[in-house]
Design an enzyme around this catalytic site. Structure first.
Site, short mmCIF file in Angstrom:
data_model
loop_
_atom_site.label_atom_id
_atom_site.label_comp_id
_atom_site.label_asym_id
_atom_site.label_seq_id
_atom_site.Cartn_x
_atom_site.Cartn_y
_atom_site.Cartn_z
N LYS A 65 -78.63 21.55 67.15
CA LYS A 65 -79.38 22.45 66.28
C LYS A 65 -80.79 22.70 66.79
O LYS A 65 -81.39 23.73 66.48
CB LYS A 65 -79.44 21.89 64.87
CG LYS A 65 -78.12 21.49 64.24
CD LYS A 65 -77.21 22.67 63.99
CE LYS A 65 -76.07 22.36 63.02
NZ LYS A 65 -75.06 21.43 63.54
C1 LIG Z 1 -73.68 21.47 63.37
C2 LIG Z 1 -72.92 20.59 64.26
C3 LIG Z 1 -71.62 20.93 64.69
C4 LIG Z 1 -70.92 22.18 64.23
O1 LIG Z 1 -71.53 23.36 64.72
P1 LIG Z 1 -71.23 24.75 63.97
O2 LIG Z 1 -72.12 25.72 64.65
O3 LIG Z 1 -71.58 24.54 62.54
O4 LIG Z 1 -69.79 25.03 64.17
C5 LIG Z 1 -70.99 20.07 65.57
N1 LIG Z 1 -71.57 18.92 65.97
C6 LIG Z 1 -72.79 18.55 65.55
C7 LIG Z 1 -73.35 17.25 66.01
C8 LIG Z 1 -73.51 19.37 64.71
O5 LIG Z 1 -74.74 19.00 64.30
#
Ligand SMILES: *Cc1c(COP(=O)(O)O)cnc(C)c1O
Length: 497
Positions: free
Chosen positions: A112
């Site tokens: 993120k």
């Molecule tokens: C948010 C997240 C995901 C999923 O990603 P999306 O874009 O919501 O599909 C997978 N792994 C981790 C560690 C995340 O923080």
């Protein structure tokens, strides 16, 4: 380029899409077209830094931002030491022709950060461009990782505030500590007694409520979103598909123009959708393999074309994927519906009223030309963490291990051994206890705190503990507010504790 709503309305600029987050009709903003990058341009990326590629990709979408603005934002967002690797998103060889794209080198140790380090710059510039003088009040629902990344991104950014709602028993101990210890005069963290879908629906409901907007306006605030429903979250994620391809060409793992498969641990469908956008822009992406945990609503959808949410919600060791209503799928549905917003709206109405919809066999076949899907439950995930570590010495977090398992199954089922990249989305130390017990069994973590587990994991594997995790041990807890799932608005307007 303008931006439309997936539900048919709206025609706004890029900066408006970023600033407002969600369209007024409840739809998501989508670009009016996919800018094309030809092979020559993509080949040129092989000689560029992450930041230079980011500038090119962002400029293609964000037309009402100037080149100089984007250049500044990109260099401010993607720098050492905020990221602990100058490559920002390094690609490492795992085994055979399988590589790992590491997206966890930012300040909060999850992918993120890539989007949320940049988003505050885009939001502030967007406010300026649209003569918005109210405080941009960012509201976030988090399944664990978005919350901390948003808090860090917006912390003390003038003209903004950031409030995070998280499921109070739905995140890992390290994730919770990361959030509740956040500093900054404009940050707020509220636990919700419910799961992620409850928190996300609560925030979405606020956004679609005119009375809420009026109340915020009376306080001089403009509500906006830092969830992956915001286009400003999506476009920075398109970048690393290009840089990964370039890195794979540079290392000789693929030849320019050859397809490359990606397997993506998926929750809200943001990360994998960015890969789809990259493909539509001309990147030679082969298949996009969607990996779910036991909440396998998406792998069912890609198998039978039916999106069905009336099912049990499971808490798993990959909590950032514990999601049943996957928001960004709506952007893919929009493409699948040949950009017919009314059709998308009818599916979304069915989802809201009946908990399911079906896209039909023909549209499903269209999606299956690009997408495959699979899932791993917790036991398979734990076994994969151990298998990969014993076989290669590489330590995966549970989300990444879900993807790795699904890739193995995909290859066994299809015989498709196209070079593949596993998208690694978090540091294993965010989930130290589960990773430790995956390697050494339940007894190994008995009676240990999350920090003890991290120490033990590091002693066993030789993989160093990130400094951000060590620091959590002594940081004071600053946020203790908790609310019921139908009281999120009241909690937001209550004075901060
Ligand atoms: C948010 C997240 C995901 C999923 O990603 P999306 O874009 O919501 O599909 C997978 N792994 C981790 C560690 C995340 O923080």
């Amino acid at each position: 380029m303008s931006f439309y709503s997936t539900r048919g309305g709206a025609c706004v600029t890029a900066s408006q899409a970023v600033l407002w987050g969600l369209a007024k009709d409840g739809g998501l903003y989508v670009p009016s077209m996919f800018p094309q990058l030809n092979q020559e341009k993509i080949a040129g990326f092989c000689q560029m830094s992450y930041q230079q590629v980011a500038e090119r990709v962002l400029r293609a979408f964000l037309e009402d931002y100037s080149g100089a603005e984007i250049e500044q934002a990109v260099h401010a967002a993607y720098s050492v030491p905020a990221f602990d690797d100058p490559a920002i998103a390094p690609v490492k060889r795992l085994d055979g022709n399988i590589h790992v794209l590491e997206l966890f080198h930012g300040p909060t140790l999850a992918f993120k950060d890539i989007a949320l380090k940049l988003l505050p710059y885009l939001v502030r510039l967007g406010a300026e461009k649209n003569e918005e003088h109210r405080e941009v009040s960012i509201l976030v629902a988090t399944s664990g990782d978005t919350g901390k990344a948003a808090l860090e991104g917006f912390r003390d950014v003038p003209g903004t505030s950031c409030t995070v709602f998280y499921p109070d028993h739905g995140v890992s101990e390290m994730q919770r500590l990361q959030m509740v210890t956040t500093e900054g005069s404009n940050t707020r963290v509220i636990g919700v007694r419910g799961n992620f879908d409850d928190a996300q629906s609560g925030v979405k409901q606020l956004f679609s409520d005119p009375a809420f907007h009026a109340k915020m306006d009376a306080q001089g605030k403009l509500p906006s979103s830092a969830n992956s429903i915001n286009f400003g979250r999506l476009v920075p994620q398109v970048v690393y598909y290009f840089t990964t391809y370039a890195a794979m060409v540079n290392s000789g793992a693929v030849r320019m123009g050859q397809p490359l498969n990606f397997v993506v641990p998926t929750g809200n469908f943001g990360d994998i959708l960015a890969g789809y956008y990259a493909k539509r822009m001309g990147l030679p992406v082969g298949r996009l393999i969607c990996a779910s945990n036991r909440n396998n609503v998406l792998s069912d959808f890609f198998t039978d074309g039916i999106y069905y949410t009336h099912r049990t919600f499971f808490q798993t060791m990959s909590p950032s994927m514990d999601i049943l209503i996957s928001s960004n799928l709506e952007r893919l549905l929009y493409e699948s519906a040949e950009r017919d917003g009314r059709l998308v709206k009818s599916w979304m109405d069915l989802l809201k009223d009946c908990g399911s919809f079906s896209i039909g066999a023909q549209r499903l076949a269209g999606l299956q030309k690009t997408f495959s899907a699979g899932f791993a439950d917790d036991q398979m995930t734990a076994e994969e963490i151990r298998r990969v570590f014993e076989h290669t010495g590489y330590l995966m977090d549970p989300h990444t291990a879900v993807a790795s398992h699904v890739l193995g199954k995909y290859r066994a089922d299809t015989g498709d051994h196209t070079p593949a990249v596993i998208v690694a989305t978090a540091s294993p130390y965010k989930f130290a206890e589960d990773v430790l017990t995956s390697l050494l069994g339940k007894a190994a973590a008995e009676g240990l705190t999350a920090f003890d587990c991290a120490d033990r994991l590091s002693a066993h594997t030789g993989v160093p503990i990130p400094s951000q995790i060590k620091a959590l041990k002594t940081l004071p807890v600053r946020h203790t507010q908790v609310c019921e799932k139908d009281q999120m608005e009241q909690a937001l307007f209550a004075p901060a504790e």
